[in-house]
Design a protein around this motif. Structure first.
Motif, mmCIF file in Angstrom:
data_model
loop_
_atom_site.group_PDB
_atom_site.id
_atom_site.type_symbol
_atom_site.label_atom_id
_atom_site.label_comp_id
_atom_site.label_asym_id
_atom_site.label_seq_id
_atom_site.Cartn_x
_atom_site.Cartn_y
_atom_site.Cartn_z
ATOM 1 N N ASP A 21 78.152 41.861 0.799
ATOM 2 C CA ASP A 21 78.667 43.034 1.507
ATOM 3 C C ASP A 21 79.328 44.021 0.544
ATOM 4 O O ASP A 21 79.180 45.237 0.678
ATOM 5 N N TYR A 22 80.079 43.507 -0.413
ATOM 6 C CA TYR A 22 80.738 44.373 -1.398
ATOM 7 C C TYR A 22 79.712 45.199 -2.165
ATOM 8 O O TYR A 22 79.903 46.387 -2.422
ATOM 9 N N LYS A 23 78.601 44.567 -2.503
ATOM 10 C CA LYS A 23 77.551 45.263 -3.251
ATOM 11 C C LYS A 23 76.648 46.103 -2.346
ATOM 12 O O LYS A 23 75.766 46.810 -2.828
ATOM 13 N N ARG A 77 78.470 48.229 -8.511
ATOM 14 C CA ARG A 77 79.694 47.543 -8.111
ATOM 15 C C ARG A 77 79.793 46.167 -8.809
ATOM 16 O O ARG A 77 79.691 45.117 -8.171
ATOM 17 N N ASP A 242 88.107 46.452 3.926
ATOM 18 C CA ASP A 242 87.519 47.397 2.980
ATOM 19 C C ASP A 242 86.058 47.081 2.653
ATOM 20 O O ASP A 242 85.270 48.017 2.414
ATOM 21 N N TYR A 243 85.692 45.797 2.645
ATOM 22 C CA TYR A 243 84.384 45.450 2.079
ATOM 23 C C TYR A 243 83.502 44.561 2.952
ATOM 24 O O TYR A 243 82.280 44.604 2.803
ATOM 25 N N ARG A 244 84.073 43.750 3.809
ATOM 26 C CA ARG A 244 83.244 42.844 4.613
ATOM 27 C C ARG A 244 82.628 43.606 5.767
ATOM 28 O O ARG A 244 83.311 44.326 6.486
ATOM 29 N N LYS A 245 81.328 43.464 5.967
ATOM 30 C CA LYS A 245 80.633 44.145 7.041
ATOM 31 C C LYS A 245 80.739 43.328 8.332
ATOM 32 O O LYS A 245 80.656 42.101 8.300
#
Length: 266
Positions: A21-23, A77, A242-245
């Motif tokens: 998810d971050y990427k 990222r 912020d980052y997890r979908k």
């Protein structure tokens, strides 16, 4: 599309899901049913544990190996800092998280399951038949303690892991007191390892996992609600926000026809 062979309640799988998810990488989740068989996954990857990532003809097993592959193959990222000192700290913290938080939280969770019948049945997969839930709930805690001895999860091992896990969370709290992330000013592999592997201690509250609503934001008694770890869980909540979908935003569920029939969870 990337395919992640996983178990929804595997914290090592959650570590990989956070990284994907971050990427910003879309992926297809293929849920692996534990305890029934392991032929398909073994044939594909040469081992029986999740997570396993399939990228075209490339198959990668183990959460750390998957993270390193993704950082090489999809460099946007980056997960690993360029600065030598930060890189060393990042890799050391990631390895420590795997061997400490990852392993010890399972033992502490087992101890909580042994002592608390309601907690034991509440963490079973949502598709577990009611008759199985009843049988699991009826197993006396003393029997589970005896079974735990055979796999290194006896009462003494659980108590030792509980003490160590408290110390681990206290250490992370101290690191995060004056820093937004574990290594520097942006998230790295260390952050996603620690955050993902803490899933069994306290489940995230948001719509990130296929869990009963009653489990979200809950976790191991004595840890999940402990104000001493408030800094840590607030940090983790921010990382997720912020980052997890959310579920279905960046993933698709695997069909039953392509799902391996069993797995050893790691």
């Amino acid at each position: 599309m990337l395919e992640l062979y996983q178990f929804e309640l595997s914290h090592y799988s959650e570590k990989v899901r956070l990284i994907l998810d971050y990427k910003g990488l879309p992926y297809r989740k293929i849920e692996v049913t534990p305890g029934v068989g392991q032929v398909e996954l073994f044939r594909m990857s040469g081992q029986r544990q999740v997570p396993v990532l399939k990228d075209g003809n490339t198959v990668i097993a183990d959460s750390t190996a998957i993270a390193m592959y993704l950082d090489r193959q999809y460099p946007d990222r980056p997960l690993i800092p360029v600065d030598p000192k930060q890189k060393g700290l990042c890799l050391a913290l990631e390895d420590w998280a795997d061997e400490s938080i990852g392993l010890k939280s399972r033992k502490v969770l087992f101890g909580a399951i042994s002592q608390n019948q309601n907690f034991r049945t509440s963490i079973l997969p949502s598709n577990t038949p009611d008759v199985v839930k009843t049988l699991v709930g009826a197993v006396p805690g003393e029997v589970l303690n005896i079974l735990g001895l055979g796999v290194g999860y006896g009462p003494d091992a659980v108590q030792s892991a509980t003490t160590d896990l408290r110390q681990n969370l206290e250490a992370i709290n101290l690191i995060l007191t004056e820093s937004p992330y574990l290594v520097g000013d942006y998230p790295t592999l260390a952050d996603f390892a620690v955050a993902g592997l803490s899933m069994l201690i306290k489940f995230p509250e948001g719509p990130y996992l296929d869990l009963p609503e009653t489990l979200k934001g809950k976790g191991i008694p004595g840890f999940a609600e402990n104000v001493a770890y408030e800094t840590f869980f607030n940090w983790r909540d921010r990382l997720y926000a912020d980052y997890r979908k959310p579920l279905s935003a960046n993933t698709t569920a695997g069909g039953t026809g392509s799902t391996p029939t069993a797995i050893e969870i790691d």
